[in-house]
Design a protein around this motif. Sequence first.
Motif, PDB file in Angstrom:
ATOM      1  N   LEU A  81       6.375  23.348  46.644  1.00 58.02           N
ATOM      2  CA  LEU A  81       6.304  23.908  48.032  1.00 58.02           C
ATOM      3  C   LEU A  81       7.211  24.819  48.529  1.00 58.02           C
ATOM      4  N   THR A  82       8.124  25.120  47.457  1.00 58.23           N
ATOM      5  CA  THR A  82       9.425  25.793  47.959  1.00 58.23           C
ATOM      6  C   THR A  82       9.047  27.298  47.686  1.00 58.23           C
ATOM      7  N   ILE A  83       8.853  28.156  48.506  1.00 60.78           N
ATOM      8  CA  ILE A  83       8.676  29.732  48.113  1.00 60.78           C
ATOM      9  C   ILE A  83      10.054  30.507  47.862  1.00 60.78           C
ATOM     10  N   ASP A  84      10.820  30.104  48.713  1.00 64.88           N
ATOM     11  CA  ASP A  84      12.303  30.721  48.729  1.00 64.88           C
ATOM     12  C   ASP A  84      13.342  29.820  49.093  1.00 64.88           C
ATOM     13  N   ASP A  85      14.325  29.542  47.978  1.00 64.89           N
ATOM     14  CA  ASP A  85      15.190  28.643  48.159  1.00 64.89           C
ATOM     15  C   ASP A  85      16.591  29.100  48.844  1.00 64.89           C
ATOM     16  N   THR A  86      16.429  30.410  49.316  1.00 68.11           N
ATOM     17  CA  THR A  86      17.702  30.672  49.642  1.00 68.11           C
ATOM     18  C   THR A  86      17.846  30.078  51.180  1.00 68.11           C
ATOM     19  N   VAL A  87      19.309  29.983  51.555  1.00 70.91           N
ATOM     20  CA  VAL A  87      19.593  29.479  52.678  1.00 70.91           C
ATOM     21  C   VAL A  87      20.019  30.672  53.809  1.00 70.91           C
ATOM     22  N   ALA A  88      19.536  30.518  54.960  1.00 75.93           N
ATOM     23  CA  ALA A  88      20.077  31.723  55.791  1.00 75.93           C
ATOM     24  C   ALA A  88      21.367  31.250  56.639  1.00 75.93           C
ATOM     25  N   ILE A  89      22.727  31.641  56.125  1.00 75.49           N
ATOM     26  CA  ILE A  89      23.844  31.484  56.437  1.00 75.49           C
ATOM     27  C   ILE A  89      24.473  32.733  56.722  1.00 75.49           C
ATOM     28  N   SER A  90      25.281  32.488  57.666  1.00 79.14           N
ATOM     29  CA  SER A  90      26.123  33.745  58.097  1.00 79.14           C
ATOM     30  C   SER A  90      26.767  34.534  56.898  1.00 79.14           C
ATOM     31  N   SER A  91      26.968  35.660  56.888  1.00 87.31           N
ATOM     32  CA  SER A  91      27.759  36.631  55.569  1.00 87.31           C
ATOM     33  C   SER A  91      29.177  36.150  55.837  1.00 87.31           C
ATOM     34  N   ASN A  92      29.941  35.881  56.680  1.00 86.56           N
ATOM     35  CA  ASN A  92      31.013  35.282  56.922  1.00 86.56           C
ATOM     36  C   ASN A  92      31.340  34.197  56.120  1.00 86.56           C
ATOM     37  N   THR A  93      30.391  33.142  56.170  1.00 85.55           N
ATOM     38  CA  THR A  93      30.366  31.990  55.627  1.00 85.55           C
ATOM     39  C   THR A  93      30.066  32.278  54.029  1.00 85.55           C
ATOM     40  N   VAL A  94      29.238  33.092  53.582  1.00 84.92           N
ATOM     41  CA  VAL A  94      28.890  33.516  52.241  1.00 84.92           C
ATOM     42  C   VAL A  94      30.127  33.942  51.785  1.00 84.92           C
ATOM     43  N   ASN A  95      30.885  34.930  52.436  1.00 81.86           N
ATOM     44  CA  ASN A  95      32.267  35.688  51.842  1.00 81.86           C
ATOM     45  C   ASN A  95      33.189  34.458  51.691  1.00 81.86           C
ATOM     46  N   LYS A  96      33.324  33.565  52.621  1.00 84.96           N
ATOM     47  CA  LYS A  96      34.501  32.433  52.229  1.00 84.96           C
ATOM     48  C   LYS A  96      33.720  31.699  51.129  1.00 84.96           C
ATOM     49  N   LEU A  97      32.817  31.275  50.992  1.00 81.78           N
ATOM     50  CA  LEU A  97      32.475  30.463  49.899  1.00 81.78           C
ATOM     51  C   LEU A  97      32.502  31.320  48.787  1.00 81.78           C
ATOM     52  N   ASN A  98      32.265  32.520  48.556  1.00 79.83           N
ATOM     53  CA  ASN A  98      32.415  33.286  47.401  1.00 79.83           C
ATOM     54  C   ASN A  98      33.898  33.365  46.935  1.00 79.83           C
ATOM     55  N   ALA A  99      34.710  33.378  48.020  1.00 78.88           N
ATOM     56  CA  ALA A  99      36.065  33.596  47.872  1.00 78.88           C
ATOM     57  C   ALA A  99      36.534  32.154  47.090  1.00 78.88           C
ATOM     58  N   LEU A 100      35.918  31.091  47.484  1.00 77.10           N
ATOM     59  CA  LEU A 100      36.348  29.769  46.802  1.00 77.10           C
ATOM     60  C   LEU A 100      35.606  29.636  45.539  1.00 77.10           C
ATOM     61  N   GLY A 101      34.794  30.474  45.287  1.00 77.42           N
ATOM     62  CA  GLY A 101      34.385  30.364  43.790  1.00 77.42           C
ATOM     63  C   GLY A 101      32.912  29.909  43.748  1.00 77.42           C
ATOM     64  N   PHE A 102      32.089  29.954  44.906  1.00 78.70           N
ATOM     65  CA  PHE A 102      30.781  29.508  45.142  1.00 78.70           C
ATOM     66  C   PHE A 102      30.127  30.616  45.268  1.00 78.70           C
ATOM     67  N   HIS A 103      29.656  31.539  44.050  1.00 74.10           N
ATOM     68  CA  HIS A 103      29.024  32.456  44.126  1.00 74.10           C
ATOM     69  C   HIS A 103      27.252  32.433  44.270  1.00 74.10           C
ATOM     70  N   SER A 104      26.939  31.458  44.266  1.00 73.75           N
ATOM     71  CA  SER A 104      25.485  31.166  44.551  1.00 73.75           C
ATOM     72  C   SER A 104      25.358  30.851  46.016  1.00 73.75           C
ATOM     73  N   ALA A 105      26.263  31.163  46.697  1.00 73.89           N
ATOM     74  CA  ALA A 105      26.262  30.761  48.380  1.00 73.89           C
ATOM     75  C   ALA A 105      25.158  31.870  48.837  1.00 73.89           C
TER      76      ALA A 105
END
Length: 185
Positions: A81-105
């Motif tokens: 039932l999952t068409i799109d498994d991305t999560v709508a989170i803010s770009s600021n949060t994505v950047n912070k998680l990417n900086a911590l090594g979570f590139h799938s954020a």
Amino acid sequence: MDSILQPWPWYVSGPLIALTMAILILLGKRFGMSSNLRTLCTIAGGAKAADFFKFDWKAQRWNLIVMIGVLIGGYIAANFLTIDDTVAISSNTVNKLNALGFHSAGNAYMPTEFFANEAFSNPKTLFVLILGGFLVGFGARYAGGCTSGHAISGLSNLQLPSLIAVIGFFVGGLAMVHFIFPLIF
């Protein structure tokens, strides 16, 4: 069919949860997932090791069915039932998680750095997962229930200990995300 593939709005899912809780309260049942661990340990013979596991587990069969339904429903939702498994989170949060090594954020529902099979070959990730699992289990036992039990069932029954536990869950979650998580990663 498209409407079932999208997240349900609060005004549909919220009343459904309230209806479920009202039915459980009228039937004298209490909802919670962590109580299933006690039931499973009792079924496996835990009563031989500790008095905590000496109880009539058959009275909890209904909760085991809920647990099995959650597992089956989660599998069906994730795989069919999952068409799109991305999560709508803010770009600021994505950047912070990417900086911590979570590139799938922002690109995956759960961080692949933790939940892909490759994560089990990284000793640090494996240690964090095992320690986190232990702490969640300990916390659920110490609090007398898990987040779903306290936040849904306990608050529905207007129980003060559940309110205190839910406040503790939120404070602990905020402390983890803002202070401990950056130290680990």
